[in-house]
Motif scaffolding. Structure first.
Motif, short mmCIF file in Angstrom:
data_model
loop_
_atom_site.label_atom_id
_atom_site.label_comp_id
_atom_site.label_asym_id
_atom_site.label_seq_id
_atom_site.Cartn_x
_atom_site.Cartn_y
_atom_site.Cartn_z
N ALA A 43 0.86 -1.19 0.00
CA ALA A 43 0.00 0.00 0.00
C ALA A 43 0.89 1.23 0.00
CB ALA A 43 -0.91 0.01 1.22
N PHE A 44 0.72 2.06 -1.02
CA PHE A 44 1.56 3.24 -1.16
C PHE A 44 1.29 4.25 -0.04
CE2 PHE A 44 1.51 1.47 -5.39
CZ PHE A 44 2.79 1.72 -5.88
N GLN A 45 2.31 5.10 0.21
CA GLN A 45 2.15 6.15 1.21
C GLN A 45 1.00 7.07 0.85
OE1 GLN A 45 4.99 9.79 2.62
NE2 GLN A 45 5.92 7.75 2.74
N GLN A 46 0.87 7.40 -0.44
CA GLN A 46 -0.27 8.16 -0.93
C GLN A 46 -1.04 7.25 -1.88
OE1 GLN A 46 -1.23 11.04 0.11
NE2 GLN A 46 0.58 11.50 1.35
N PRO A 47 -2.27 6.83 -1.52
CA PRO A 47 -3.04 5.90 -2.37
C PRO A 47 -3.18 6.41 -3.79
CG PRO A 47 -4.12 6.19 -0.25
CD PRO A 47 -3.02 7.21 -0.30
N ALA A 58 -9.34 -2.11 2.91
CA ALA A 58 -10.36 -3.11 2.55
C ALA A 58 -9.84 -4.03 1.45
CB ALA A 58 -11.65 -2.42 2.10
N MET A 59 -9.07 -3.46 0.53
CA MET A 59 -8.45 -4.26 -0.52
C MET A 59 -7.48 -5.27 0.09
SD MET A 59 -6.36 -2.96 -3.90
CE MET A 59 -4.97 -2.34 -2.92
N ALA A 60 -6.75 -4.83 1.13
CA ALA A 60 -5.83 -5.74 1.81
C ALA A 60 -6.60 -6.87 2.51
CB ALA A 60 -4.98 -4.97 2.82
N PHE A 61 -7.76 -6.53 3.09
CA PHE A 61 -8.62 -7.56 3.67
C PHE A 61 -9.01 -8.58 2.61
CE2 PHE A 61 -9.77 -4.63 7.26
CZ PHE A 61 -9.58 -5.52 8.30
N ALA A 62 -9.36 -8.08 1.43
CA ALA A 62 -9.82 -8.96 0.34
C ALA A 62 -8.71 -9.90 -0.12
CB ALA A 62 -10.32 -8.12 -0.83
N ARG A 63 -7.49 -9.39 -0.20
CA ARG A 63 -6.36 -10.20 -0.67
C ARG A 63 -5.89 -11.18 0.40
NH1 ARG A 63 -3.37 -9.46 -5.07
NH2 ARG A 63 -1.51 -10.20 -4.01
N LEU A 118 2.14 -4.96 3.30
CA LEU A 118 3.07 -3.89 3.63
C LEU A 118 2.41 -2.53 3.43
CD1 LEU A 118 5.96 -2.75 4.16
CD2 LEU A 118 6.45 -3.17 1.74
N PHE A 119 2.41 -1.72 4.48
CA PHE A 119 1.86 -0.36 4.42
C PHE A 119 2.98 0.64 4.66
CE2 PHE A 119 -1.78 -2.93 5.71
CZ PHE A 119 -2.80 -2.43 4.92
N ASP A 120 3.14 1.59 3.74
CA ASP A 120 4.16 2.62 3.89
C ASP A 120 3.52 3.90 4.43
OD1 ASP A 120 6.34 4.24 3.76
OD2 ASP A 120 6.50 4.27 1.58
N GLU A 121 3.74 4.17 5.72
CA GLU A 121 3.23 5.34 6.42
C GLU A 121 1.75 5.60 6.09
OE1 GLU A 121 5.63 8.78 6.75
OE2 GLU A 121 7.52 7.68 6.65
N PRO A 122 0.87 4.71 6.52
CA PRO A 122 -0.56 4.85 6.19
C PRO A 122 -1.20 6.10 6.78
CG PRO A 122 -0.23 3.17 7.88
CD PRO A 122 1.13 3.53 7.37
N ILE A 182 1.76 -8.67 8.81
CA ILE A 182 1.51 -7.27 8.49
C ILE A 182 2.76 -6.47 8.85
CG2 ILE A 182 0.07 -5.25 8.96
CD1 ILE A 182 -2.13 -7.27 9.85
N LEU A 183 3.24 -5.69 7.90
CA LEU A 183 4.44 -4.86 8.10
C LEU A 183 4.08 -3.42 7.80
CD1 LEU A 183 7.50 -4.68 8.62
CD2 LEU A 183 7.85 -5.17 6.18
N ILE A 184 4.23 -2.55 8.80
CA ILE A 184 3.86 -1.14 8.63
C ILE A 184 5.07 -0.25 8.86
CG2 ILE A 184 2.45 0.75 9.52
CD1 ILE A 184 0.25 -1.14 10.11
N ILE A 185 5.29 0.68 7.94
CA ILE A 185 6.29 1.72 8.12
C ILE A 185 5.59 2.90 8.78
CG2 ILE A 185 8.03 3.15 6.99
CD1 ILE A 185 8.40 0.16 6.44
#
Length: 241
Positions: free
Chosen positions: A81-85, A144-149, A155-159, A186-189
């Motif tokens: 998941a990009f820092q800016q969707p 929600a897309m991550a839930f679906a997958r 991986l989330f970059d600064e959500p 789950i890996l979050i920056i």
């Protein structure tokens, strides 16, 4: 399990951003944190396949994926998941959820997925992923897309970047729920204290190196001063906005 072996990244002009990173990401929920300029987002892009390391190997579930493209990594079980969707003109929320799930998403599936992130399906399924959606809405749709997958590694970059304080508070509750029900890692920056507080382990980067990697109880007391300061600055900025 994700394993980083001697990962370094140097820019074309010779600036060393990551310097010999070694870590095994095998706990359910891991947060990578550190001061601005420590290499957090660069490391996220290296893991996702957007950037190729100058040195070292990346192993995922025992397989060397160092030379895999971002598409190959996505197909192999890594979601990013990009820092800016990203906004997609002409692509609806339903389209995105169907792509993430790998099948046509029915109304019941969409209701289940979007309700997990606090959105009503009937208000969003036909919405375009464009400028009409706020940053907070896009963040929740992306989750929600991550839930679906339900990937092996998400991986989330600064959500928290670019969203208001109200949306951030909602975001924390969504992550708490995701941690509870997601099967993969789950890996979050992030440098946000409330996200750090629900981590199983915290990897602290400083000057492109792993300064500490352990349980939050052992890492947070050492870095809390800097983390709390960053959190306070961001909170005040969001209030001003």
């Amino acid at each position: 399990m994700l394993e980083l072996q001697n990962i370094s990244y140097e820019t074309e002009d010779g600036k060393l951003i990551l310097d010999n990173i070694n870590a095994k990401i095998e706990d359910h929920f891991v947060v990578i944190t550190g001061p601005n300029g420590s290499g957090k987002s660069t490391l996220a892009k290296v893991i996702a396949g957007i950037l190729k390391p100058t040195q070292g190997k990346i192993l995922f579930n025992g397989e060397d994926i160092t030379d895999w493209t971002i598409t190959e990594r996505a197909n192999g079980g890594i979601s990013y998941a990009f820092q800016q969707p990203v906004r997609f003109k002409g692509l609806t929320v339903k389209d995105l959820m169907s792509l993430a799930a790998g099948k046509e998403a029915g109304i019941n599936d969409l209701c289940d997925l979007l309700s997990e992130v606090g959105l009503c399906a009937k208000d969003y399924i036909d919405r375009d992923l464009d400028g009409s959606l706020s940053g907070g809405e896009l963040k929740r749709i992306e989750i929600a897309m991550a839930f679906a997958r339900n990937s092996d590694l998400t991986l989330f970059d600064e959500p928290e970047a670019g969203i208001d304080l109200w949306s951030f508070q909602k975001l924390i509750r969504v992550f708490e729920k995701m941690v509870a029900i997601n099967d993969g890692n789950i890996l979050i920056i992030s440098h946000q204290e409330r996200i750090l507080d629900i981590a199983d382990k915290v990897l602290y980067l400083k000057d492109g190196q792993v300064a500490k990697y352990d349980t939050k109880d052992k890492v947070l007391p050492e870095i809390m001063g800097a983390s709390a300061g960053a959190c306070k600055v961001l909170t005040e900025k969001m209030k001003e906005d």
